[in-house]
Scaffold this active site. Structure first.
Site, PDB file in Angstrom:
ATOM      1  N   HIS A  38       0.794  -1.147   0.134  1.00  0.00           N
ATOM      2  CA  HIS A  38      -0.068   0.232   0.093  1.00  0.00           C
ATOM      3  C   HIS A  38       0.996   1.132  -0.108  1.00  0.00           C
ATOM      4  O   HIS A  38       2.083   1.153   0.189  1.00  0.00           O
ATOM      5  CB  HIS A  38      -1.076   0.097   1.311  1.00  0.00           C
ATOM      6  CG  HIS A  38      -0.086   0.251   2.423  1.00  0.00           C
ATOM      7  ND1 HIS A  38       0.430  -0.927   3.047  1.00  0.00           N
ATOM      8  CD2 HIS A  38       0.161   1.409   3.194  1.00  0.00           C
ATOM      9  CE1 HIS A  38       1.076  -0.419   4.100  1.00  0.00           C
ATOM     10  NE2 HIS A  38       1.082   1.119   4.365  1.00  0.00           N
ATOM     11  N   HIS A 120       5.501   5.524  -1.191  1.00  0.00           N
ATOM     12  CA  HIS A 120       6.446   4.575  -1.392  1.00  0.00           C
ATOM     13  C   HIS A 120       5.633   3.061  -0.936  1.00  0.00           C
ATOM     14  O   HIS A 120       4.648   3.637  -0.164  1.00  0.00           O
ATOM     15  CB  HIS A 120       7.805   4.838  -0.667  1.00  0.00           C
ATOM     16  CG  HIS A 120       7.455   4.675   0.696  1.00  0.00           C
ATOM     17  ND1 HIS A 120       7.146   5.822   1.424  1.00  0.00           N
ATOM     18  CD2 HIS A 120       7.549   3.653   1.802  1.00  0.00           C
ATOM     19  CE1 HIS A 120       6.939   5.273   2.957  1.00  0.00           C
ATOM     20  NE2 HIS A 120       7.128   4.131   2.808  1.00  0.00           N
TER      21      HIS A 120
END
Length: 170
Positions: A38, A120
């Site tokens: 995620h 990220h």
């Protein structure tokens, strides 16, 4: 409850990243399961239900843009010891989303880290050192049409991130 607001990757993208990681990098015991991939927009930490309800109420009234990211660069942070995928040119929409959500959390007295936002996807945790350069460069386009409230749950099989609430991006 230990929670964060973030973006969920499609199942196809999660599997593609996992397959890339398994081919391009040495296998380690610290690999993140694909189901946990995620992008965190803002980490809330341990928050009470009244604060969580207030955050959700605030997010209910936001109009946030759809966003995408090209994950085309691998990185490593030594202090948290994580290997991650990021973008050489992250979209302004992702930064806008993170900034808006961070302001809401701060207004409601949630401690939020004050550092530059770098979207990220963590692919390894507890990595004792930076992995070698990947033999195949990452190249994953992710599109997002919703923001989610995730709970961070520790289980016997490791951490899991169930989605508690979803808001559409417009």
């Amino acid at each position: 409850m230990r929670c964060f607001l973030g973006l969920d990757l499609s199942p196809q993208t999660k599997l593609a990243i996992e397959q890339w990681r398994d081919k391009a990098l040495p296998v380690t015991r610290s690999q993140i399961p694909a189901c946990n991939f995620h992008i965190t927009s803002v980490f809330l930490g341990d928050v009470s239900m009244p604060v969580l309800d207030a955050i959700c109420s605030e997010v209910d009234h936001l109009s946030l843009p759809k966003a995408e990211i090209l994950l085309n660069e691998m990185g490593y942070w030594s202090k948290p010891r994580v290997t991650f995928l990021t973008s050489t040119s992250p979209s302004s929409e992702l930064t806008h989303i993170a900034t808006k959500l961070s302001h809401i959390a701060k207004r409601l007295s949630v401690r939020v880290e004050d550092r530059r936002y770098i979207p990220h996807v963590t692919i390894q945790r507890k990595a004792s050192h930076a992995p070698p350069a990947p033999i195949i460069a990452p190249d994953f386009t992710c599109q997002f049409d919703a923001i989610h409230l995730f709970e961070s749950c520790s289980t016997e099989k490791g951490v899991r991130y169930p989605i508690l609430k979803t808001w559409p991006l417009v």
